[in-house]
Design a protein around this motif. Structure first.
Motif, short mmCIF file in Angstrom:
data_model
loop_
_atom_site.label_atom_id
_atom_site.label_comp_id
_atom_site.label_asym_id
_atom_site.label_seq_id
_atom_site.Cartn_x
_atom_site.Cartn_y
_atom_site.Cartn_z
N ARG A 1 11.92 25.51 22.79
CA ARG A 1 10.94 25.23 21.74
C ARG A 1 11.14 23.78 21.31
O ARG A 1 12.20 23.21 21.53
N TYR A 2 10.13 23.20 20.67
CA TYR A 2 10.15 21.78 20.33
C TYR A 2 10.13 21.60 18.81
O TYR A 2 9.46 22.34 18.09
N PHE A 3 10.86 20.57 18.35
CA PHE A 3 10.99 20.33 16.91
C PHE A 3 10.95 18.84 16.62
O PHE A 3 11.32 18.00 17.44
N GLU B 1 8.72 22.89 13.68
CA GLU B 1 8.42 23.21 15.08
C GLU B 1 7.11 22.56 15.51
O GLU B 1 6.15 22.47 14.74
#
Length: 99
Positions: free
Chosen positions: A10-12, A27
């Protein structure tokens, strides 16, 4: 850096705190990465625990953390690779306290 990360990616946008494991914040959807110079990739195990993270700057991995956990869920160890490729590690007891 090192070998490929395992887990669901996942991207943050950023992280908070100084205690390990770092807490990823804000996120991002994959489509939001297109115009970003800096962001974090977080890798999560089946239990939702952060097992790895990478800070990306202009498409290059600048920092990497890998986390392992005791059976009780407390942090067991961390490996940190900095921008120069230097590896540092720490171990923790079953209460999550540094050894």
């Amino acid at each position: 850096m090192t070998e490929a990360m395992q887990g669901r990616c996942r991207y943050f946008l950023t992280y908070t705190g100084v205690k390990l494991p770092l807490k990823l914040m804000t996120e991002l959807e994959p489509a939001q990465l297109e115009n970003r110079n800096t962001y974090f990739r977080g890798y999560f195990d089946d239990e939702g625990r952060l097992v790895g993270l990478q800070k990306l700057v202009y498409g290059e991995v600048e920092m990497e953390h890998r986390y392992a956990y005791h059976a009780n869920g407390a942090l067991k160890s961390v490996e940190i690779v900095d921008a120069d490729g230097e590896l540092n590690g720490m171990a923790f007891d079953e209460n999550g306290e540094p050894i």
